[in-house]
Design a protein around this motif. Structure first.
Motif: not given
Length: 531
Positions: A324-349
Motif C-alpha cells: 500500500n503506497p499510502e502506508s505510514k509507520i511512526e515511532f511512538a512513546p511506550l504506552p503509559q499506565g498506572p505503573g509507568g512505562q518501559g520495555d524489556w532490554a538485556w542491558g549492556a553486558a
C-alpha cells in the motif's frame, strides 16, 4: 536465551552500532585448534600495525564462537602487534556450545574461550575447568575496562560469578542499552479516525476499538520465534512489572512474573482479547512482522532504528509501501499506565571471556590476553583496526567531512558480513570475533545521528542481573518456570483460565523452584554489592 539469538532477532534496534547484520556462519568446524601457518594473501595483516619484538611470541589457544579463516587478517594483526601466536579453534557459532562442551569434557582446555551464558560458566567452573580471575587482577591489568564495567555494565559481574569467586571477564553489549521501538501504522489509525498516536493504555484501548471497526487487530506479541521474554513486553511495564525479570521491591529481590502488578496487566490483556483487539496468533508469534507490514496489525512492539529507512528496500516501511503506497509507520512513546512505562532490554553486558584452569599457573599469559582486550576494546585505534579494518580497503567514512560522526560504510567485497567475520574483522559495528564487543564510549562516536534516534523513547527495563537465569539453581528450575509462566499467562489472556488462577500460578511457581531462586537471588545481590 543465547546472546546471539537475541542479537539476530533485534538487530534492527542496533542501527546506532551496526551497519549490517551478522549472518549465520557455515556449519564446518574443527574441534582442534588450527595449526596451519599458510594464510591467504588476502588474510595477511598489514605489517605497519606490527610492533616487532625479539622475544619469543607467547602461544595462546583461543576459542571463539565464529568460523574465521586460519591466519586471518584479524588474527595476524593481533599476533604481530602484541607478539603472540594464536592457535584459534575454528568453530561455527551454531555448533559452538556443543563443541565447547565436548572439547572441554574430553580434557582439552583452551587458554582463552568465550563462554556464552552464565549457566555454562557455572558448570565449567564447578568441574574445575576454569581459572579463577580475581577482580583485583582485572583492575590491575585492565583499569579502564574495569572502570567501565563498574560504571555501565555492572550486571556483567553476575555472569562471571561462581561460588563466591570470579571466573572471567564480562564483555560489553552496547546495543543492550536500548529497548525495541514501539511503532504504529499511523495510516491505519487515520483510516480508523484516530488522529493522535496513542500514548497511554486508555488511549490504546480507544484506538483498538476504532481499528476493530475497520477489520484491523490492535496488537499481537511473541516476537521472532515467540521468544520467552517477549510476551506483551511493553504492556506489563505500564502496570509496574517486567516478567520474568528479577527486580528490587521494598529492598528485596523478587521476580516480576509473580507480582500483583502482573495480575493487573493480565486483567487488561484478557479484556482486550475478549473484545477482539488482540490477534489470536499471538500465542505462537506467527507472522507477527508480516501482518504489521500487510496492514493487518496496527501496533508493533519489536521495532528498530532501520524500520523507517525508505532507502532500504527490505525495511519495514519499504515493504509496507509495496502493498500500500499510502502506508505510514511512526515511532511512538511506550504506552503509559498506572505503573509507568518501559520495555524489556538485556542491558549492556554480553558474555564472558574465561581462561583455562592451566592459566592459574601462567599469570603472564593471562596478563597478555588482558592487555590485548584492554587495548582493543577501549581505544579508538583498536576499534578501527579490528571492528572496521583498513581504511580504504575494508571501509571508509560515509561522509569525509563528518568523519566518524557520519558513520562508516563497508567497501566491497568486505560489505559482506560473512566475509568480514571470516577474515577476523568485525561486522562494521560493535563486534569482533576475538575480543567480542567494544565499549559504548568508543562505538557511540560513530554515527551520532543514529545514537540520537536510539535514545528517543528509550526506557529500558533491565533485569537486576542482566540475564534472569544467572542463579546457581537456574539450570535445575528456570526452564520449567518459564514454561509455566508462558502457559499460564496465555491461558489467562485467551480466557481459557480466569484471572483468579494467577494466585494458583504464584503458588505453583514457588513450589517448582521459584522460592529457591528468589532466595539465591537475594544472596547473590548482597554478595556482589558488598564488593
Amino acid at each position: 536465551m543465547k546472546f546471539r539469538e537475541y542479537r539476530k532477532a533485534v538487530l534492527v534496534t542496533l542501527g546506532a552500532l551496526l551497519t549490517t547484520s551478522v549472518a549465520a556462519g557455515c556449519s564446518q568446524s574443527a574441534e582442534k585448534p588450527a595449526t596451519s601457518t599458510q594464510g591467504s594473501a588476502q588474510s595477511a595483516a598489514p605489517t605497519q600495525s606490527a610492533q616487532p619484538s625479539t622475544e619469543k611470541p607467547i602461544e595462546i589457544s583461543w576459542m571463539v564462537p565464529q568460523l574465521t579463516e586460519e591466519n586471518s587478517y584479524g588474527q595476524k594483526l593481533i599476533e604481530e602487534k602484541y607478539n603472540v601466536k594464536i592457535k584459534p579453534y575454528l568453530i561455527a557459532y551454531a555448533d559452538y556450545a556443543q563443541k565447547q562442551q565436548i572439547t572441554l569434557g574430553g580434557g582439552e582446555i583452551p587458554d582463552v574461550m568465550m563462554v556464552l551464558d552464565p549457566v555454562s560458566l557455572q558448570k565449567f567452573a564447578s568441574q574445575g575447568l576454569l581459572a579463577e580471575v580475581p577482580v583485583d587482577t582485572i583492575a590491575q591489568n585492565m583499569p579502564k575496562y574495569k572502570e567501565t564495567l563498574d560504571k555501565d555494565v555492572k550486571q556483567g559481574w553476575y555472569y562471571s560469578l561462581y561460588d563466591g569467586k570470579n571466573y572471567g571477564i564480562p564483555t560489553f553489549y552496547p546495543g543492550g542499552r536500548f529497548n525495541a521501538k514501539a511503532e504504529w501504522r499511523t495510516d491505519l489509525l487515520k483510516k480508523a479516525g484516530i488522529d493522535k498516536i496513542p500514548a497511554t493504555i486508555d488511549e490504546m484501548t480507544t484506538a483498538f476499538e476504532a481499528l476493530k471497526k475497520i477489520g484491523v487487530y490492535g496488537l499481537s506479541s511473541g516476537a521472532p520465534n515467540n521468544a520467552w521474554f517477549a510476551l506483551f513486553k511493553q504492556i506489563f511495564p505500564a502496570y509496574g512489572t517486567v516478567p520474568p525479570q528479577w527486580t528490587l521491591k521494598d529492598g528485596k529481590v523478587v521476580n516480576g512474573a509473580v507480582q500483583p502488578e502482573a495480575k493487573a496487566a493480565l486483567t487488561q490483556l484478557a479484556n482486550w482479547y475478549k473484545k477482539g483487539y488482540i490477534d489470536p496468533d499471538f500465542v505462537t508469534g506467527k507472522e507477527y512482522r508480516e501482518k504489521f507490514i500487510a496492514g493487518k496489525l496496527a501496533y508493533y512492539d519489536y521495532g528498530g532504528l532501520l524500520d523507517l529507512d525508505e532507502t532500504n528496500a527490505s525495511s519495514m516501511i519499504s515493504l509496507a509501501k509495496q502493498t500500500n503506497p499510502e502506508s505510514k509507520i511512526e515511532f511512538a512513546p511506550l504506552p503509559q499506565g498506572p505503573g509507568g512505562q518501559g520495555d524489556w532490554a538485556w542491558g549492556a553486558a554480553g558474555n564472558i571471556i574465561a581462561f583455562g584452569k592451566q592459566l592459574e599457573d601462567d599469570p603472564e599469559k593471562m596478563k597478555k590476553v588482558m592487555e590485548i582486550i584492554e587495548a582493543t576494546d577501549m581505544t579508538e585505534q583498536g576499534f578501527q583496526e579490528l571492528a572496521l579494518g583498513k581504511q580504504g580497503e575494508h571501509w571508509d567514512y560515509k561522509d569525509a567531512a563528518k568523519m566518524e560522526a557520519g558513520g562508516a560504510k563497508l567497501l566491497p567485497p568486505y560489505d559482506n558480513v560473512d566475509k568480514r567475520l571470516g577474515i577476523g574483522l568485525g561486522d562494521g559495528g560493535s563486534f569482533n570475533p576475538f575480543t567480542r564487543q567494544f565499549a559504548a564510549e568508543i562505538t557511540d562516536k560513530w554515527n551520532t545521528e543514529m545514537i540520537e534516534i536510539a535514545q528517543k523513547y528509550n526506557m529500558p527495563k533491565v533485569d537486576l542481573f542482566g540475564k534472569p537465569d544467572v542463579l546457581p539453581s537456574s539450570g535445575k528450575y528456570w526452564a520449567d518456570l518459564v514454561k509455566l509462566k508462558n502457559e499460564t499467562y496465555i491461558s489467562i489472556i485467551t480466557g481459557a483460565k480466569p484471572v483468579s488462577d494467577f494466585d494458583v500460578f504464584v503458588k505453583q511457581w514457588n513450589e517448582l523452584g521459584g522460592a529457591q531462586l528468589e532466595k539465591e537471588a537475594n544472596e547473590m545481590y548482597t554478595q556482589v554489592n558488598k564488593k
